[in-house]
Design a protein around this motif. Sequence first.
Motif, PDB file in Angstrom:
ATOM      1  N   HIS A 101       0.837  -1.186   0.000  1.00  0.00           N
ATOM      2  CA  HIS A 101       0.000   0.000   0.000  1.00  0.00           C
ATOM      3  C   HIS A 101       0.881   1.248   0.000  1.00  0.00           C
ATOM      4  O   HIS A 101       1.715   1.429   0.893  1.00  0.00           O
ATOM      5  CB  HIS A 101      -0.893  -0.009   1.240  1.00  0.00           C
ATOM      6  N   SER A 102       0.722   2.107  -1.006  1.00  0.00           N
ATOM      7  CA  SER A 102       1.473   3.351  -1.060  1.00  0.00           C
ATOM      8  C   SER A 102       0.553   4.491  -1.489  1.00  0.00           C
ATOM      9  O   SER A 102      -0.360   4.303  -2.306  1.00  0.00           O
ATOM     10  CB  SER A 102       2.656   3.245  -2.029  1.00  0.00           C
ATOM     11  N   VAL A 103       0.803   5.673  -0.942  1.00  0.00           N
ATOM     12  CA  VAL A 103      -0.003   6.857  -1.205  1.00  0.00           C
ATOM     13  C   VAL A 103       0.929   7.972  -1.666  1.00  0.00           C
ATOM     14  O   VAL A 103       2.054   8.107  -1.178  1.00  0.00           O
ATOM     15  CB  VAL A 103      -0.779   7.296   0.045  1.00  0.00           C
ATOM     16  N   GLN A 104       0.460   8.745  -2.634  1.00  0.00           N
ATOM     17  CA  GLN A 104       1.252   9.867  -3.142  1.00  0.00           C
ATOM     18  C   GLN A 104       0.331  11.038  -3.412  1.00  0.00           C
ATOM     19  O   GLN A 104      -0.813  10.873  -3.840  1.00  0.00           O
ATOM     20  CB  GLN A 104       1.986   9.470  -4.428  1.00  0.00           C
ATOM     21  N   GLY A 105       0.833  12.232  -3.152  1.00  0.00           N
ATOM     22  CA  GLY A 105       0.065  13.440  -3.418  1.00  0.00           C
ATOM     23  C   GLY A 105       0.985  14.579  -3.765  1.00  0.00           C
ATOM     24  O   GLY A 105       2.203  14.526  -3.542  1.00  0.00           O
TER      25      GLY A 105
ATOM     26  N   TYR B 142      -2.196  31.439 -14.902  1.00  0.00           N
ATOM     27  CA  TYR B 142      -1.694  30.505 -13.904  1.00  0.00           C
ATOM     28  C   TYR B 142      -2.491  29.210 -14.012  1.00  0.00           C
ATOM     29  O   TYR B 142      -3.715  29.234 -14.138  1.00  0.00           O
ATOM     30  CB  TYR B 142      -1.843  31.062 -12.486  1.00  0.00           C
ATOM     31  N   GLU B 143      -1.780  28.090 -13.968  1.00  0.00           N
ATOM     32  CA  GLU B 143      -2.437  26.793 -13.890  1.00  0.00           C
ATOM     33  C   GLU B 143      -2.139  26.186 -12.527  1.00  0.00           C
ATOM     34  O   GLU B 143      -0.976  25.905 -12.206  1.00  0.00           O
ATOM     35  CB  GLU B 143      -1.966  25.855 -15.002  1.00  0.00           C
ATOM     36  N   LEU B 144      -3.169  25.984 -11.731  1.00  0.00           N
ATOM     37  CA  LEU B 144      -3.035  25.402 -10.404  1.00  0.00           C
ATOM     38  C   LEU B 144      -3.513  23.956 -10.443  1.00  0.00           C
ATOM     39  O   LEU B 144      -4.491  23.631 -11.123  1.00  0.00           O
ATOM     40  CB  LEU B 144      -3.864  26.186  -9.385  1.00  0.00           C
ATOM     41  N   ALA B 145      -2.825  23.094  -9.731  1.00  0.00           N
ATOM     42  CA  ALA B 145      -3.203  21.682  -9.735  1.00  0.00           C
ATOM     43  C   ALA B 145      -2.843  21.042  -8.406  1.00  0.00           C
ATOM     44  O   ALA B 145      -1.883  21.443  -7.734  1.00  0.00           O
ATOM     45  CB  ALA B 145      -2.524  20.928 -10.880  1.00  0.00           C
ATOM     46  N   ALA B 146      -3.625  20.054  -8.036  1.00  0.00           N
ATOM     47  CA  ALA B 146      -3.358  19.233  -6.861  1.00  0.00           C
ATOM     48  C   ALA B 146      -3.857  17.829  -7.145  1.00  0.00           C
ATOM     49  O   ALA B 146      -4.832  17.642  -7.876  1.00  0.00           O
ATOM     50  CB  ALA B 146      -4.048  19.799  -5.625  1.00  0.00           C
ATOM     51  N   TYR B 147      -3.180  16.837  -6.602  1.00  0.00           N
ATOM     52  CA  TYR B 147      -3.582  15.456  -6.867  1.00  0.00           C
ATOM     53  C   TYR B 147      -3.282  14.591  -5.661  1.00  0.00           C
ATOM     54  O   TYR B 147      -2.474  14.938  -4.788  1.00  0.00           O
ATOM     55  CB  TYR B 147      -2.837  14.899  -8.084  1.00  0.00           C
ATOM     56  N   ILE B 148      -3.932  13.450  -5.648  1.00  0.00           N
ATOM     57  CA  ILE B 148      -3.662  12.409  -4.663  1.00  0.00           C
ATOM     58  C   ILE B 148      -3.958  11.066  -5.311  1.00  0.00           C
ATOM     59  O   ILE B 148      -4.897  10.951  -6.108  1.00  0.00           O
ATOM     60  CB  ILE B 148      -4.504  12.610  -3.377  1.00  0.00           C
ATOM     61  N   GLN B 149      -3.124  10.080  -5.029  1.00  0.00           N
ATOM     62  CA  GLN B 149      -3.339   8.749  -5.591  1.00  0.00           C
ATOM     63  C   GLN B 149      -3.027   7.698  -4.542  1.00  0.00           C
ATOM     64  O   GLN B 149      -2.228   7.918  -3.623  1.00  0.00           O
ATOM     65  CB  GLN B 149      -2.491   8.516  -6.838  1.00  0.00           C
ATOM     66  N   ASP B 150      -3.662   6.543  -4.699  1.00  0.00           N
ATOM     67  CA  ASP B 150      -3.500   5.438  -3.761  1.00  0.00           C
ATOM     68  C   ASP B 150      -3.312   4.163  -4.574  1.00  0.00           C
ATOM     69  O   ASP B 150      -4.185   3.791  -5.361  1.00  0.00           O
ATOM     70  CB  ASP B 150      -4.739   5.323  -2.871  1.00  0.00           C
ATOM     71  N   GLU B 151      -2.155   3.527  -4.436  1.00  0.00           N
ATOM     72  CA  GLU B 151      -1.889   2.250  -5.099  1.00  0.00           C
ATOM     73  C   GLU B 151      -1.919   1.157  -4.041  1.00  0.00           C
ATOM     74  O   GLU B 151      -1.139   1.173  -3.084  1.00  0.00           O
ATOM     75  CB  GLU B 151      -0.538   2.261  -5.805  1.00  0.00           C
TER      76      GLU B 151
END
Length: 799
Positions: free
Chosen positions: A407-411, A444-453
């Motif tokens: 289990h790994s999480v990235q943001g 301006y381009e703003l972005a945010a993300y989160i992922q869960d493998e």
Amino acid sequence: MRFLLFLVCLFSLTYSTIAQPSTSGSVYSLTGYVRESVTQQPIQGVTIFISDSRRGVTTGKDGYFIISVPAGTYTVRFSHVGFKPVALPITIREHTYRDVLLEDDTKSLEEVTVTTEAPDRNVRKVEIGVSQMSIRNIKRIPAFMGEVDVVRSLLLLPGVSTVGEGAPGLNIRGGSTDQNLVLMDDAPIFNASHLMGFFSVFNPDAVRDVTLHRGGVAPAYGGRASSVLDIKVREPDNQKWSVSGGVGLVSSRLGVEGPLIKNKLSILAASRLAINDFLFKIGPTNLRDTRANFYDVTTKLKYLLDEHHTLTFTGYIGKDVFKLASDSLATVEVNASSTRYDYRTLNGTLRWNYFINDRFNLATTAVVSHYASTNSSPDSANAFRLESEIQQRQLKTDLSFLVNEAHSVQGGVSVIDYRIQPNQLIPGTSSNVLPVILPLEQAYELAAYIQDEWTVNANFSVLAGLRYSELLTQGPATVRTYQEGIPKEDETVASVKTYSAGTIFHRAGGFEPRLALRFTLAEGQSIKAGYNRLRQYIHQITNTTAALPTARWALSNPYIQPQIADQWSLGYFRNTATNMYELSAEVYYKLIQNAIDYKDGAQLLLTRFPETELLQGQGKAYGLETMVRKNKGFWTGWASYTYARTFLTIDGPYLEERVNNGNVYPANFDKPHTVNIAAVYRPSARFNVSLNFTYSTGRPITQPYARARVNGVVVPIYIDRNQQRIPDYHRLDFSMQFEQDPAKKKRWQSSWVFSVYNVYARKNAYSVFYKLNSRSFTDASKLAIFGTAFPSLTYNFKF
């Protein structure tokens, strides 16, 4: 915006929590890099195991590892499939750094293809539609004019095509060339070609590996509607100095790398130079003043502050000069000035990597990218310079958290600052040309993300992610309002509103969900499914089949909506028991909102308000991609077949805003059938032969349907767009490589590469055009870019 602010706060809180220093004085870190002994390439997925403490980790993509253990002497084992295992006694009394080199385990060439990843990764990995090619395999592909080309090698993969030989850019799964995000160590490349598309800007001596995300795009990436091409520059050697290079027909290469401070600070600098004017001196008279030159320099500096902190800087500069002898390629000498094309790229990436501990990793990156193009003519009466440029500045940070082995999480969060000068026309000193300067575009381009493998169990894995992006377009700007009930034209403007500098006058954005699933059917077999939504806010505006360097770029605004792509993928993957053979089959279906096309007769250069010339509608792409690959033995390689269709529907409310009367029509790059075969025969460690064959359906073109005579001049009449095709394309390439005996360790290493591009000299059509005259309707002519066989000889060296 709330989602973005939430993630920023979460990152700040997480960082302040996990970055606390350790209070234990008896535990130390063992860190370092694992590389391949000959090429010095980092190896991902190497298992580092300390048998005494029963602890182990694996290396990341850059070959880096970190493991914490109490003080003592240990036997540390380094192992990876395809390499000879190494067991080292290491005494740890303080924080210890150690570089490890692994040698190929060829076993008398039983396995001659050594990869930097697990051999069954194509079955076990979660993502779908992702291909990785090592630079070693790319160098074995027959090269045009001896130039190893990273981008051209991708054309042998399923789902990748181009509109013609020598054309810049790639078309991937129904996407236009500007829908591909091309990155070199996180810096965007807006024009990835040298010499108007003949070669790519990537020096093979500096490239580590190439990853193409054409189906499964991780949430960390965004900003384009089709694919991501992620190119990594290799790590400089921090143990010893070396010099490498090569001499070829088109260009020469020279590179140097080594430690400035051993085990602390190292540098890589790789350059290419092509001065090809002399090649045209022996050609036809009307081409002898042609210029076709370029250079590029790729650098990388790596500074290891300590076992937790690493600073890396990657720089790239490249420039092209291309000039035809005259604006006419006719055999009859004409009194016309030549047009010169100058374009250049300057990129810089600074990355701070913080290995917090075995579970947390924080990476912060600052990027500056600048691309500029100039089209000029020296004719004194009509001298001009047509200039355009793009500047992108970006700051992003990514946090990875390894919950456990399954289990790994990235943001992460990102901010991009765009500044675009679409076009400015600057007349010469005594020119009759009038100056035109289009207003600067900023956003301006703003972005945010989160992922869960998450590997749920041995048979099921899931990778789920969510990205939010938003474009804030700002002034200074002038925005028109057009009269209702009639098309948008200069004559139908109802009002004009002006916005001052820094004022945000338009917002566009939304969520981009990503999902990938893997189901294991049996040992060596899996089924994968995926869904992606991608948004694109920056667009290349051109009405030519192959975009020239002078093609302008534009940001989304109230009239140019972001392109949005939704793609569904399903694939079957299978490996034999020994991983000698790989088999894959993928189907995909993609819908594109706000696909861009243009009005008939559109004038895009120097148009202050391009919405009067552009059209937007719906796009649809679907296809089947199959591949079989052989990984071991004297013969290795792959064969692929792709069935792909791409259609557009531009059905505006008015007749002037429709294409083909609102009916469906194929895109310029629609090629239903493509076959690629690549084979490498390596009977010994000193010699190999490579072959590749490619076939594809001809691309669509628009031919005149009838003619009219106006005041004695024949004028063609066109009905529907893209309803005919040029002839089908096929080509065979061949190369031989002679290397030194690897068993004989010599300081000076060299190799010779002989290749033949287009072996049977087929005159493949790039385009079909017509000459109209008063006596006949049309004289059809075929333009072939490479109408003969091109042999080349390249000498490579390293010491």
